[in-house]
Design an enzyme around this catalytic site. Sequence first.
Site, short mmCIF file in Angstrom:
data_model
loop_
_atom_site.label_atom_id
_atom_site.label_comp_id
_atom_site.label_asym_id
_atom_site.label_seq_id
_atom_site.Cartn_x
_atom_site.Cartn_y
_atom_site.Cartn_z
N GLY A 1 0.65 -1.10 0.11
CA GLY A 1 0.03 -0.20 -0.18
C GLY A 1 0.88 1.21 -0.08
N VAL B 1 -5.73 4.23 -5.15
CA VAL B 1 -6.94 3.71 -4.40
C VAL B 1 -6.74 2.18 -4.32
CG1 VAL B 1 -9.54 3.35 -3.94
CG2 VAL B 1 -8.42 5.65 -4.82
N GLU C 1 6.40 11.09 -14.38
CA GLU C 1 5.76 9.89 -14.10
C GLU C 1 5.88 8.91 -15.47
OE1 GLU C 1 4.39 8.40 -10.90
OE2 GLU C 1 5.80 9.97 -10.26
N ARG D 1 0.95 14.18 -9.30
CA ARG D 1 2.23 13.79 -9.57
C ARG D 1 3.07 14.31 -10.74
NH1 ARG D 1 1.98 7.27 -8.52
NH2 ARG D 1 0.47 7.20 -6.59
N HIS E 1 -2.58 8.79 -12.68
CA HIS E 1 -2.01 9.31 -13.94
C HIS E 1 -3.18 9.10 -14.87
CE1 HIS E 1 1.65 6.55 -12.47
NE2 HIS E 1 1.95 7.76 -12.31
N ASP F 1 -3.10 7.78 -17.62
CA ASP F 1 -3.49 6.38 -18.32
C ASP F 1 -4.50 5.65 -17.53
OD1 ASP F 1 -2.01 5.31 -16.34
OD2 ASP F 1 -0.74 4.37 -17.54
N CYS G 1 -0.66 -0.12 -17.48
CA CYS G 1 0.51 0.09 -16.67
C CYS G 1 1.62 -1.01 -16.98
CB CYS G 1 -0.09 -0.13 -15.52
SG CYS G 1 -1.07 1.36 -14.38
#
Length: 451
Positions: free
Chosen positions: A25, A31, A179, A219, A255, A257, A374
Amino acid sequence: MNAEDNNYIEVNFDGLVGPTHNYSGLAHGNVASMSHGGLVSNPREAALQGLAKMKALKDAGYAQGVLPPQQRPDLGALRALGFSGDNAQVLAQAAEQAPQLLRAVCSASSMWTANAGTITPSRDVKDARVHFTPANLQSSFHRYLEPETTGRVLAAIFASQEHFAHHPSLPATPAFSDEGAANHTRLCGEYGEPGVHLFVYGRQAFGGDGVEPRRFPARQTLEASQAIARQHGLSDDQVVYAQQHPEAIDAGVFHNDVIAVGNGPVLLYHELAFRDEEAVLDELRTKMSTPLIPVRVPLEAVSLEDAVSTYLFNSQLLSNADGSMTLVVPGECQEREAVWRFIQDYLLAGNNPISEVVVKDVKQSMRNGGGPACLRLRVVLNQAEREAIAGRVMLDDTLYAELVDWVERHYRERLAPEDLADPKLAEECLAALDELTRILQIGPVYPFQRG
Protein backbone atom coordinates in the site's frame (compact mmCIF):
# COMPACT_ATOMS: atom_id res chain seq x y z
CA MET A 1 2.52 6.99 -47.46
CA ASN A 2 5.83 5.56 -48.69
CA ALA A 3 7.25 2.11 -48.01
CA GLU A 4 9.37 3.36 -45.13
CA ASP A 5 6.28 4.63 -43.32
CA ASN A 6 4.79 1.15 -43.48
CA ASN A 7 7.79 -0.30 -41.65
CA TYR A 8 6.82 1.36 -38.38
CA ILE A 9 4.94 -0.70 -35.83
CA GLU A 10 4.28 -0.37 -32.13
CA VAL A 11 6.09 -2.82 -29.86
CA ASN A 12 4.76 -3.30 -26.34
CA PHE A 13 7.48 -4.04 -23.79
CA ASP A 14 5.87 -5.52 -20.68
CA GLY A 15 7.59 -5.54 -17.33
CA LEU A 16 8.15 -8.93 -15.76
CA VAL A 17 6.64 -8.96 -12.29
CA GLY A 18 9.46 -9.25 -9.76
CA PRO A 19 9.82 -11.98 -7.11
CA THR A 20 9.09 -9.52 -4.27
CA HIS A 21 5.62 -8.64 -5.58
CA ASN A 22 3.76 -7.70 -2.40
CA TYR A 23 0.91 -5.55 -1.13
CA SER A 24 2.40 -2.79 0.99
CA GLY A 25 0.00 0.00 0.00
CA LEU A 26 2.84 2.40 -0.79
CA ALA A 27 1.26 4.51 -3.52
CA HIS A 28 -0.60 7.47 -2.01
CA GLY A 29 -3.41 8.44 -4.37
CA ASN A 30 -3.62 4.97 -5.90
CA VAL A 31 -6.87 3.70 -4.40
CA ALA A 32 -6.31 0.04 -5.28
CA SER A 33 -2.81 0.03 -3.82
CA MET A 34 -3.94 1.76 -0.63
CA SER A 35 -6.97 -0.47 -0.10
CA HIS A 36 -5.07 -3.75 -0.50
CA GLY A 37 -2.12 -2.84 1.71
CA GLY A 38 -1.14 -5.65 4.08
CA LEU A 39 -2.74 -8.51 2.15
CA VAL A 40 -0.82 -11.65 1.24
CA SER A 41 0.34 -11.69 -2.39
CA ASN A 42 1.23 -14.50 -4.78
CA PRO A 43 4.35 -13.43 -6.73
CA ARG A 44 4.36 -16.58 -8.86
CA GLU A 45 0.75 -16.10 -9.96
CA ALA A 46 1.38 -12.41 -10.64
CA ALA A 47 4.35 -13.12 -12.91
CA LEU A 48 2.54 -15.91 -14.73
CA GLN A 49 -0.53 -13.69 -15.27
CA GLY A 50 1.69 -11.04 -16.82
CA LEU A 51 3.45 -13.56 -19.03
CA ALA A 52 0.11 -15.06 -20.11
CA LYS A 53 -1.06 -11.65 -21.27
CA MET A 54 2.15 -11.12 -23.22
CA LYS A 55 1.88 -14.56 -24.82
CA ALA A 56 -1.75 -14.03 -25.81
CA LEU A 57 -0.92 -10.74 -27.54
CA LYS A 58 2.11 -12.23 -29.25
CA ASP A 59 -0.03 -15.13 -30.49
CA ALA A 60 -2.59 -12.63 -31.80
CA GLY A 61 0.10 -11.06 -33.99
CA TYR A 62 1.21 -8.07 -31.91
CA ALA A 63 4.91 -7.36 -31.41
CA GLN A 64 5.71 -8.11 -27.78
CA GLY A 65 8.88 -7.49 -25.78
CA VAL A 66 9.93 -8.13 -22.19
CA LEU A 67 11.67 -5.89 -19.66
CA PRO A 68 13.29 -7.28 -16.49
CA PRO A 69 12.29 -6.25 -12.97
CA GLN A 70 14.47 -4.19 -10.63
CA GLN A 71 16.84 -5.61 -8.04
CA ARG A 72 14.80 -6.00 -4.87
CA PRO A 73 15.22 -5.76 -1.98
CA ASP A 74 17.39 -2.71 -2.64
CA LEU A 75 19.93 -3.33 0.12
CA GLY A 76 22.11 -0.53 -1.21
CA ALA A 77 19.35 1.96 -0.48
CA LEU A 78 19.03 0.67 3.09
CA ARG A 79 22.78 0.96 3.63
CA ALA A 80 22.73 4.49 2.26
CA LEU A 81 20.09 5.27 4.89
CA GLY A 82 22.33 4.14 7.76
CA PHE A 83 21.64 0.43 8.20
CA SER A 84 24.80 -1.67 8.44
CA GLY A 85 26.14 -5.20 8.69
CA ASP A 86 25.60 -8.19 6.46
CA ASN A 87 22.42 -8.54 4.43
CA ALA A 88 20.54 -10.36 7.18
CA GLN A 89 21.49 -7.70 9.73
CA VAL A 90 20.49 -4.85 7.42
CA LEU A 91 17.09 -6.42 6.79
CA ALA A 92 16.51 -7.15 10.49
CA GLN A 93 17.43 -3.58 11.49
CA ALA A 94 15.13 -2.10 8.85
CA ALA A 95 12.26 -4.39 9.86
CA GLU A 96 12.59 -3.32 13.49
CA GLN A 97 13.43 0.38 13.13
CA ALA A 98 11.78 1.47 9.88
CA PRO A 99 9.42 -1.17 8.45
CA GLN A 100 8.02 1.39 6.00
CA LEU A 101 11.49 1.69 4.42
CA LEU A 102 11.84 -2.07 4.18
CA ARG A 103 8.51 -2.26 2.35
CA ALA A 104 9.63 0.48 -0.01
CA VAL A 105 12.94 -1.15 -0.95
CA CYS A 106 11.10 -4.43 -1.64
CA SER A 107 8.47 -2.94 -3.95
CA ALA A 108 7.98 -4.66 -7.29
CA SER A 109 6.55 -1.48 -8.81
CA SER A 110 8.88 -1.59 -11.83
CA MET A 111 6.43 -4.14 -13.28
CA TRP A 112 4.41 -1.10 -14.38
CA THR A 113 6.68 -0.11 -17.23
CA ALA A 114 4.32 2.59 -18.45
CA ASN A 115 6.22 4.62 -15.85
CA ALA A 116 9.67 3.53 -16.98
CA GLY A 117 10.17 6.53 -19.24
CA THR A 118 8.98 8.58 -22.19
CA ILE A 119 9.78 7.54 -25.75
CA THR A 120 9.66 9.54 -28.98
CA PRO A 121 9.78 7.63 -32.29
CA SER A 122 12.43 8.44 -34.87
CA ARG A 123 9.69 9.52 -37.29
CA ASP A 124 9.04 12.62 -35.20
CA VAL A 125 12.58 13.95 -34.64
CA LYS A 126 15.21 15.53 -36.89
CA ASP A 127 18.04 13.15 -36.04
CA ALA A 128 15.85 10.15 -36.99
CA ARG A 129 16.63 8.26 -33.78
CA VAL A 130 14.32 6.90 -31.09
CA HIS A 131 14.65 9.03 -27.95
CA PHE A 132 14.38 7.67 -24.39
CA THR A 133 14.19 9.48 -21.05
CA PRO A 134 13.80 7.38 -17.88
CA ALA A 135 11.20 8.89 -15.55
CA ASN A 136 12.60 10.25 -12.28
CA LEU A 137 9.52 9.04 -10.33
CA GLN A 138 10.50 11.37 -7.51
CA SER A 139 6.99 11.66 -6.09
CA SER A 140 7.33 8.39 -4.14
CA PHE A 141 10.45 6.92 -2.54
CA HIS A 142 9.84 3.33 -3.63
CA ARG A 143 9.71 4.41 -7.26
CA TYR A 144 12.49 6.98 -7.00
CA LEU A 145 14.80 3.98 -6.55
CA GLU A 146 14.12 2.77 -10.12
CA PRO A 147 15.48 5.24 -12.72
CA GLU A 148 19.18 4.35 -12.55
CA THR A 149 18.61 0.67 -13.27
CA THR A 150 15.86 1.51 -15.76
CA GLY A 151 18.32 3.65 -17.70
CA ARG A 152 20.87 0.82 -17.78
CA VAL A 153 18.25 -1.67 -18.95
CA LEU A 154 17.01 0.59 -21.74
CA ALA A 155 20.58 1.40 -22.81
CA ALA A 156 21.46 -2.31 -22.87
CA ILE A 157 18.46 -3.25 -25.03
CA PHE A 158 18.43 -0.17 -27.25
CA ALA A 159 22.22 0.04 -27.51
CA SER A 160 22.79 1.18 -31.10
CA GLN A 161 23.85 4.83 -31.10
CA GLU A 162 22.91 4.98 -34.75
CA HIS A 163 19.27 4.23 -33.97
CA PHE A 164 18.70 5.22 -30.33
CA ALA A 165 19.36 8.29 -28.15
CA HIS A 166 19.27 8.11 -24.34
CA HIS A 167 18.76 11.12 -22.10
CA PRO A 168 19.27 11.45 -18.35
CA SER A 169 16.29 11.57 -16.03
CA LEU A 170 15.10 15.05 -15.14
CA PRO A 171 16.28 16.57 -11.85
CA ALA A 172 14.56 14.64 -9.05
CA THR A 173 12.81 17.62 -7.52
CA PRO A 174 9.09 18.39 -7.11
CA ALA A 175 9.30 21.00 -9.87
CA PHE A 176 10.25 18.36 -12.46
CA SER A 177 8.23 15.43 -11.17
CA ASP A 178 8.05 13.01 -14.09
CA GLU A 179 5.98 9.80 -14.16
CA GLY A 180 6.86 8.70 -17.69
CA ALA A 181 4.62 7.47 -20.49
CA ALA A 182 1.65 7.01 -18.16
CA ASN A 183 1.05 10.72 -18.82
CA HIS A 184 2.04 10.74 -22.50
CA THR A 185 0.11 9.69 -25.60
CA ARG A 186 1.24 9.88 -29.22
CA LEU A 187 -1.64 10.40 -31.66
CA CYS A 188 -1.19 9.89 -35.40
CA GLY A 189 -2.60 8.20 -38.48
CA GLU A 190 -0.42 5.19 -39.22
CA TYR A 191 2.54 4.71 -36.89
CA GLY A 192 4.92 5.88 -39.59
CA GLU A 193 3.07 9.15 -40.12
CA PRO A 194 3.89 12.33 -38.16
CA GLY A 195 2.60 12.21 -34.59
CA VAL A 196 1.31 14.76 -32.10
CA HIS A 197 2.36 14.21 -28.51
CA LEU A 198 -0.24 14.75 -25.80
CA PHE A 199 1.46 15.44 -22.47
CA VAL A 200 -0.88 15.46 -19.47
CA TYR A 201 0.13 17.12 -16.20
CA GLY A 202 -1.49 17.57 -12.81
CA ARG A 203 0.07 20.83 -11.67
CA GLN A 204 2.42 23.64 -12.57
CA ALA A 205 5.49 24.14 -10.39
CA PHE A 206 6.10 27.71 -11.52
CA GLY A 207 3.05 29.91 -11.96
CA GLY A 208 -0.35 28.55 -12.86
CA ASP A 209 -3.68 29.49 -11.34
CA GLY A 210 -3.43 27.16 -8.36
CA VAL A 211 -6.33 24.91 -9.36
CA GLU A 212 -5.09 21.52 -8.16
CA PRO A 213 -6.50 18.43 -6.44
CA ARG A 214 -7.11 18.66 -2.70
CA ARG A 215 -7.23 15.05 -1.57
CA PHE A 216 -4.37 13.40 -3.46
CA PRO A 217 -1.15 14.84 -4.92
CA ALA A 218 -0.77 15.75 -8.57
CA ARG A 219 2.34 13.82 -9.62
CA GLN A 220 3.24 15.10 -13.09
CA THR A 221 4.26 18.72 -13.60
CA LEU A 222 3.89 20.80 -16.72
CA GLU A 223 7.55 21.75 -16.42
CA ALA A 224 8.61 18.08 -16.55
CA SER A 225 6.55 17.45 -19.66
CA GLN A 226 7.98 20.52 -21.36
CA ALA A 227 11.53 19.44 -20.49
CA ILE A 228 10.98 15.97 -21.99
CA ALA A 229 9.68 17.54 -25.19
CA ARG A 230 12.79 19.75 -25.37
CA GLN A 231 15.14 16.84 -24.70
CA HIS A 232 13.58 14.88 -27.54
CA GLY A 233 13.62 17.80 -29.97
CA LEU A 234 9.87 18.16 -30.36
CA SER A 235 8.61 21.48 -31.70
CA ASP A 236 5.60 23.42 -30.45
CA ASP A 237 3.45 22.25 -33.34
CA GLN A 238 4.09 18.62 -32.34
CA VAL A 239 2.94 18.86 -28.72
CA VAL A 240 -0.21 19.53 -26.74
CA TYR A 241 -0.12 20.07 -22.98
CA ALA A 242 -3.29 19.28 -21.06
CA GLN A 243 -4.05 19.55 -17.36
CA GLN A 244 -5.68 16.59 -15.67
CA HIS A 245 -9.04 17.30 -14.11
CA PRO A 246 -8.45 17.83 -10.36
CA GLU A 247 -11.64 15.94 -9.54
CA ALA A 248 -10.29 12.89 -11.33
CA ILE A 249 -7.01 12.95 -9.39
CA ASP A 250 -8.94 13.24 -6.13
CA ALA A 251 -10.98 10.20 -7.18
CA GLY A 252 -7.81 8.12 -7.55
CA VAL A 253 -6.74 8.92 -11.12
CA PHE A 254 -3.06 9.30 -10.24
CA HIS A 255 -1.94 9.04 -13.89
CA ASN A 256 -3.64 10.04 -17.13
CA ASP A 257 -3.62 6.42 -18.31
CA VAL A 258 -6.21 5.64 -15.63
CA ILE A 259 -8.71 7.98 -17.32
CA ALA A 260 -7.71 8.07 -21.03
CA VAL A 261 -6.01 5.89 -23.63
CA GLY A 262 -5.03 6.77 -27.17
CA ASN A 263 -3.79 4.86 -30.21
CA GLY A 264 -3.37 6.06 -33.77
CA PRO A 265 -6.05 8.73 -34.31
CA VAL A 266 -8.32 7.41 -31.53
CA LEU A 267 -8.53 9.02 -28.10
CA LEU A 268 -10.75 7.10 -25.68
CA TYR A 269 -11.26 9.36 -22.69
CA HIS A 270 -13.57 10.07 -19.78
CA GLU A 271 -15.58 13.26 -19.61
CA LEU A 272 -13.51 14.33 -16.58
CA ALA A 273 -10.10 13.37 -17.97
CA PHE A 274 -9.03 16.93 -18.75
CA ARG A 275 -9.65 20.21 -17.01
CA ASP A 276 -10.48 21.92 -20.31
CA GLU A 277 -11.79 19.16 -22.55
CA GLU A 278 -12.79 21.27 -25.54
CA ALA A 279 -9.55 23.21 -25.65
CA VAL A 280 -7.54 19.98 -25.63
CA LEU A 281 -9.58 18.47 -28.47
CA ASP A 282 -9.42 21.66 -30.52
CA GLU A 283 -5.64 21.87 -30.25
CA LEU A 284 -5.23 18.20 -31.15
CA ARG A 285 -7.45 18.66 -34.21
CA THR A 286 -5.42 21.67 -35.28
CA LYS A 287 -2.04 20.00 -34.97
CA MET A 288 -2.76 16.46 -36.14
CA SER A 289 -2.20 15.68 -39.81
CA THR A 290 -5.03 13.12 -39.73
CA PRO A 291 -8.54 13.59 -38.31
CA LEU A 292 -8.80 12.97 -34.59
CA ILE A 293 -11.33 10.31 -33.55
CA PRO A 294 -12.42 11.22 -30.01
CA VAL A 295 -14.41 8.59 -28.12
CA ARG A 296 -15.91 10.37 -25.13
CA VAL A 297 -17.19 8.41 -22.14
CA PRO A 298 -19.78 10.47 -20.26
CA LEU A 299 -19.91 10.58 -16.49
CA GLU A 300 -23.49 9.33 -16.52
CA ALA A 301 -22.35 6.13 -18.26
CA VAL A 302 -19.20 5.43 -16.24
CA SER A 303 -18.62 7.11 -12.90
CA LEU A 304 -15.14 8.06 -11.74
CA GLU A 305 -15.45 5.40 -9.07
CA ASP A 306 -16.21 2.75 -11.70
CA ALA A 307 -13.39 3.98 -13.93
CA VAL A 308 -10.89 3.70 -11.07
CA SER A 309 -12.14 0.38 -9.68
CA THR A 310 -12.24 -1.37 -13.07
CA TYR A 311 -9.39 0.42 -14.88
CA LEU A 312 -11.46 0.61 -18.04
CA PHE A 313 -9.10 3.26 -19.42
CA ASN A 314 -5.96 1.51 -18.20
CA SER A 315 -6.44 -0.89 -21.09
CA GLN A 316 -4.32 -1.55 -24.14
CA LEU A 317 -5.67 -0.13 -27.38
CA LEU A 318 -4.05 -2.03 -30.26
CA SER A 319 -4.13 -1.56 -34.03
CA ASN A 320 -5.06 -4.41 -36.37
CA ALA A 321 -4.04 -4.93 -39.99
CA ASP A 322 -7.56 -4.24 -41.26
CA GLY A 323 -7.70 -0.79 -39.62
CA SER A 324 -9.79 -1.89 -36.67
CA MET A 325 -8.63 -1.77 -33.05
CA THR A 326 -8.73 -4.18 -30.13
CA LEU A 327 -9.15 -3.05 -26.52
CA VAL A 328 -7.53 -5.32 -23.93
CA VAL A 329 -9.28 -4.78 -20.60
CA PRO A 330 -8.80 -6.27 -17.13
CA GLY A 331 -11.35 -8.80 -15.88
CA GLU A 332 -12.72 -6.24 -13.44
CA CYS A 333 -14.42 -4.48 -16.37
CA GLN A 334 -16.51 -7.56 -17.05
CA GLU A 335 -17.40 -7.89 -13.37
CA ARG A 336 -18.81 -4.35 -13.04
CA GLU A 337 -22.24 -4.27 -14.69
CA ALA A 338 -22.29 -0.58 -15.64
CA VAL A 339 -18.84 -0.72 -17.25
CA TRP A 340 -19.51 -3.95 -19.16
CA ARG A 341 -22.83 -2.59 -20.40
CA PHE A 342 -21.08 0.55 -21.63
CA ILE A 343 -18.49 -1.52 -23.47
CA GLN A 344 -21.09 -3.71 -25.17
CA ASP A 345 -23.86 -1.20 -25.87
CA TYR A 346 -21.89 1.98 -26.55
CA LEU A 347 -18.22 1.37 -27.25
CA LEU A 348 -18.45 -1.65 -29.55
CA ALA A 349 -21.67 -0.38 -31.15
CA GLY A 350 -20.31 3.13 -31.70
CA ASN A 351 -18.91 4.78 -34.80
CA ASN A 352 -15.23 4.20 -34.02
CA PRO A 353 -12.49 1.71 -34.99
CA ILE A 354 -12.75 -0.30 -31.75
CA SER A 355 -14.28 -3.58 -32.91
CA GLU A 356 -13.14 -6.07 -30.29
CA VAL A 357 -12.70 -6.20 -26.52
CA VAL A 358 -10.45 -8.87 -25.02
CA VAL A 359 -10.58 -9.59 -21.28
CA LYS A 360 -7.40 -10.55 -19.42
CA ASP A 361 -6.94 -11.67 -15.82
CA VAL A 362 -4.26 -9.52 -14.16
CA LYS A 363 -5.77 -9.48 -10.68
CA GLN A 364 -2.45 -9.65 -8.84
CA SER A 365 -1.39 -6.45 -10.58
CA MET A 366 -4.81 -4.83 -10.28
CA ARG A 367 -4.81 -5.19 -6.50
CA ASN A 368 -1.68 -3.09 -6.42
CA GLY A 369 -3.14 -0.49 -8.77
CA GLY A 370 -1.94 -1.46 -12.24
CA GLY A 371 -3.95 -2.72 -15.21
CA PRO A 372 -2.92 -3.95 -18.68
CA ALA A 373 -1.75 -0.51 -19.83
CA CYS A 374 0.39 0.02 -16.71
CA LEU A 375 2.23 -3.21 -17.48
CA ARG A 376 3.58 -2.11 -20.85
CA LEU A 377 5.89 0.50 -22.35
CA ARG A 378 4.99 1.44 -25.93
CA VAL A 379 7.88 1.85 -28.37
CA VAL A 380 7.23 2.67 -32.04
CA LEU A 381 10.04 1.23 -34.18
CA ASN A 382 10.79 0.78 -37.86
CA GLN A 383 12.29 -2.40 -39.28
CA ALA A 384 15.92 -1.31 -38.94
CA GLU A 385 15.36 -0.26 -35.33
CA ARG A 386 13.72 -3.57 -34.48
CA GLU A 387 16.68 -5.40 -35.97
CA ALA A 388 19.03 -3.24 -33.87
CA ILE A 389 17.47 -4.37 -30.56
CA ALA A 390 20.12 -6.08 -28.45
CA GLY A 391 19.62 -9.06 -26.19
CA ARG A 392 16.87 -11.63 -26.32
CA VAL A 393 13.86 -9.62 -25.25
CA MET A 394 11.35 -10.11 -28.06
CA LEU A 395 8.87 -12.74 -26.92
CA ASP A 396 8.57 -15.97 -28.88
CA ASP A 397 7.36 -19.42 -27.85
CA THR A 398 10.81 -20.55 -26.73
CA LEU A 399 11.50 -17.47 -24.60
CA TYR A 400 8.01 -17.67 -23.10
CA ALA A 401 8.55 -21.28 -22.07
CA GLU A 402 11.91 -20.44 -20.52
CA LEU A 403 10.47 -17.51 -18.58
CA VAL A 404 7.57 -19.57 -17.27
CA ASP A 405 10.03 -22.22 -16.11
CA TRP A 406 12.21 -19.52 -14.53
CA VAL A 407 9.25 -18.10 -12.61
CA GLU A 408 8.08 -21.50 -11.42
CA ARG A 409 11.55 -22.33 -10.10
CA HIS A 410 12.33 -19.03 -8.39
CA TYR A 411 9.09 -17.38 -7.25
CA ARG A 412 7.19 -17.95 -4.04
CA GLU A 413 3.47 -18.61 -4.05
CA ARG A 414 2.87 -16.62 -0.87
CA LEU A 415 4.42 -13.39 0.34
CA ALA A 416 3.20 -11.49 3.40
CA PRO A 417 4.63 -8.13 4.53
CA GLU A 418 6.52 -9.80 7.38
CA ASP A 419 8.31 -12.08 4.90
CA LEU A 420 10.19 -9.14 3.41
CA ALA A 421 12.77 -9.28 6.22
CA ASP A 422 13.64 -12.90 5.37
CA PRO A 423 17.30 -12.94 4.20
CA LYS A 424 16.56 -16.09 2.21
CA LEU A 425 14.12 -14.07 0.09
CA ALA A 426 16.92 -11.64 -0.78
CA GLU A 427 19.18 -14.55 -1.76
CA GLU A 428 16.43 -16.07 -3.87
CA CYS A 429 15.86 -12.78 -5.69
CA LEU A 430 19.53 -12.22 -6.54
CA ALA A 431 19.86 -15.76 -7.86
CA ALA A 432 16.72 -15.35 -9.97
CA LEU A 433 17.81 -12.01 -11.45
CA ASP A 434 21.31 -13.24 -12.20
CA GLU A 435 19.83 -16.10 -14.21
CA LEU A 436 17.32 -13.77 -15.89
CA THR A 437 20.03 -11.51 -17.32
CA ARG A 438 21.58 -14.60 -18.90
CA ILE A 439 18.23 -15.69 -20.35
CA LEU A 440 17.56 -12.23 -21.78
CA GLN A 441 21.23 -11.74 -22.77
CA ILE A 442 21.33 -8.13 -21.56
CA GLY A 443 24.53 -8.20 -19.53
CA PRO A 444 25.18 -6.93 -15.98
CA VAL A 445 22.43 -4.34 -15.46
CA TYR A 446 21.91 -4.87 -11.73
CA PRO A 447 23.97 -3.24 -8.95
CA PHE A 448 24.97 -6.60 -7.44
CA GLN A 449 26.36 -7.66 -10.82
CA ARG A 450 28.41 -4.50 -11.18
CA GLY A 451 30.25 -4.64 -7.86
